[in-house]
Every structure is written in structure tokens, then in C-alpha cells.
Design an enzyme around this catalytic site. Structure first.
Site, short mmCIF file in Angstrom:
data_model
loop_
_atom_site.label_atom_id
_atom_site.label_comp_id
_atom_site.label_asym_id
_atom_site.label_seq_id
_atom_site.Cartn_x
_atom_site.Cartn_y
_atom_site.Cartn_z
N VAL A 30 0.81 -1.22 0.00
CA VAL A 30 0.00 0.00 0.00
C VAL A 30 0.84 1.27 0.00
CG1 VAL A 30 -2.00 -1.10 1.07
CG2 VAL A 30 -0.26 0.00 2.52
N TYR A 52 2.98 6.68 15.18
CA TYR A 52 1.79 5.84 15.05
C TYR A 52 0.54 6.59 15.50
CZ TYR A 52 -1.08 1.58 15.53
OH TYR A 52 -2.05 0.61 15.42
N ALA A 53 0.61 7.22 16.66
CA ALA A 53 -0.54 7.94 17.19
C ALA A 53 -0.95 9.09 16.29
CB ALA A 53 -0.23 8.45 18.60
N ALA A 54 0.01 9.80 15.75
CA ALA A 54 -0.30 10.93 14.87
C ALA A 54 -0.95 10.46 13.58
CB ALA A 54 0.97 11.73 14.57
N ILE A 56 -5.95 -5.89 21.02
CA ILE A 56 -6.49 -7.04 20.29
C ILE A 56 -5.38 -8.08 20.12
CG2 ILE A 56 -7.67 -7.80 18.18
CD1 ILE A 56 -9.27 -5.73 19.78
#
Length: 260
Positions: A72, A164-166, A197
């Protein structure tokens, strides 16, 4: 009481769902849930062998599935694979942007810029590219649905995970903006934010650490299963979910609800 004549149904049977990151974890669970409900599933993943195995398993069980290798981060590949999937199944009704990576780095790390760039390439830029490629096909559908997978890290953060959070927070913003833009055309756009998860990203953690985290942080005192996230994604894609758009829905066992 019978349903009102003409009321939207609660089945995705016959609809075509394009799912990224479908070789494992939540992506595979999503493929299985949609296929079991009668959808044609167009599956993609960076691992050609792994995603083909998923599709072959579904077909062997009497379901409708096809697989494509897709990185991707490659915009040309996105265009080619989305077009091939639409051609294979005669259109697209549903897009599930699930492909993801882990992207942790301290802000002062020498590798921070690289981690940041890769996080945004895969976790957010790829999502808008897939939507843009799929949109001409979605516009022809009477039940067009887009579900972007983010994370509870978009709603609260963990130390050293700012890339990652941004990026995940950007997914929630993209979701809201496109819900507003595409709403007049009947295309719904929603976001699912999984919490802790049991997937490939978390199975490397010591089991005792996972259990401690779940007891301390989640209302249900456990990690979730990939299929529990997949069921929420399915719910948002039902024809009956036609008035839900722009929503960001945590599937987190009550993680965001707990203060202590």
C-alpha cells in the site's frame, strides 16, 4: 413486527468488499466474516503467498474470494489492484482500509524521521489513495461503504509512539472530512478504533504483561479477538447502517471508558 417495506436490509450478501491487510489478524478475520455473510471479498496484502492462502481457504469452504499482492506504499500498485478487483467482481461496494504497521520511536531517535514517514505512508496516505482509486466504483453502488481502521492510539497515546498515534489520529480526521464530502452522494465513511487485540502485533508481548494490562486498563479485563473488531466493521457496512457516517467507534473492551 415485520420490517417496513423497502427498509434497508441487514445482509451484505452479493456485495463486493475490498479489504487491505487481509492475510492475518483483523484483516483476515474481516475477510472471513464478510465472506461467511455472502459478500464477494477482494483481498490484498503485501504477502502474496499469505493472502492467497486466505482466499484459497475461503473458496475451498464455498465462499467467494480473490487475492492480490499489494504494497500500500506503492500508489501505482494501488490503482492497478483496485481496478483489477473491480473488474473481477463487476464493481466495488465496500472498502475496508485495514493494512497497518507498528511505528514506535522516541522523538529524539536517529530513526525517527524514517519511522514517521513510513507510518504516514502506510497508515494514512495509503488510505486516501485507496479511497480515491475505489471512488468511481463506489459511486455506482447503492450501498457504498468505507471503513477506515485506526486505533485507540488515535484517542490516547502510549509513550514513544508519536508517529503511530499521529498517523492514526489523521485517519479519524480523514474519516470525518470524507463523510461530510461524500455524504450527499450516499457514501458513508466511518472509522473503527481497535484497542488491545490479540494479533501479530501484540502476540509477541509476554502473556503475563498482556493479562496485567487488560486487568488494569479494560472494563472487560481481557484482550479482544480479531473477529470482534471484524463484526463492528461488518455492522457499519450493512445496508441498514445507511444513517451512520463520520463516526469513530472504539472497539476496545472499555479501555477509553476507564479512569482507573
Amino acid at each position: 413486527m415485520s420490517a417496513h417495506p423497502g427498509a434497508p436490509g441487514r445482509s451484505v450478501e452479493g456485495l463486493v468488499a475490498f479489504i487491505t491487510g487481509a492475510a492475518s489478524g483483523m484483516g483476515r478475520a474481516t475477510a472471513e466474516v464478510f465472506a461467511a455473510e455472502g459478500a464477494h471479498v477482494a483481498l490484498s496484502d503485501i504477502s502474496a503467498e499469505a493472502v492467497r492462502e486466505v482466499a484459497d481457504d475461503l473458496v475451498h469452504r464455498g465462499m467467494s474470494a480473490e487475492a492480490w499482492a499489494l504494497d500500500v506504499a506503492d500508489p501505482a500498485a494501488i490503482q492497478a489492484v483496485v481496478a483489477a478487483a473491480a473488474q473481477r467482481f463487476g464493481g466495488l461496494d465496500i472498502v475496508v482500509n485495514n493494512a497497518g504497521i507498528s511505528a514506535f520511536s522516541p522523538i529524539d531517535s536517529d530513526s525517527y524521521e524514517h519511522v514517521w514517514t513510513r507510518a504516514f505512508d502506510i497508515l494514512i496516505t495509503a488510505q486516501q489513495r485507496i479511497i480515491r482509486s475505489a471512488l468511481p466504483h463506489l459511486r455506482k453502488s447503492a450501498s457504498a461503504r468505507i471503513v477506515n481502521i485506526a486505533s485507540t492510539e488515535a484517542l490516547g497515546a502510549t509513550s514513544r509512539d508519536s508517529p503511530y498515534a499521529a498517523a492514526k489520529a489523521a485517519v479519524t480526521g480523514l474519516t470525518r472530512a470524507l463523510a461530510v464530502e461524500l455524504g450527499p452522494e450516499g457514501v458513508t465513511v466511518n472509522c473503527v478504533c481497535p484497542g488491545p487485540i490479540l494479533t501479530g502485533m501484540t502476540e509477541g508481548l509476554p502473556e503475563a504483561d498482556r493479562e496485567t494490562f487488560a486487568r488494569r486498563r479494560t472494563a472487560l479485563r481481557r484482550y479482544g479477538r480479531p473477529e470482534e473488531v471484524a463484526q463492528m466493521t461488518l455492522s457499519l457496512c450493512l445496508p441498514a447502517a445507511s444513517y451512520i457516517t463520520g463516526a469513530t467507534i472504539p472497539v476496545d473492551g472499555g479501555l477509553m471508558a476507564r479512569n482507573a
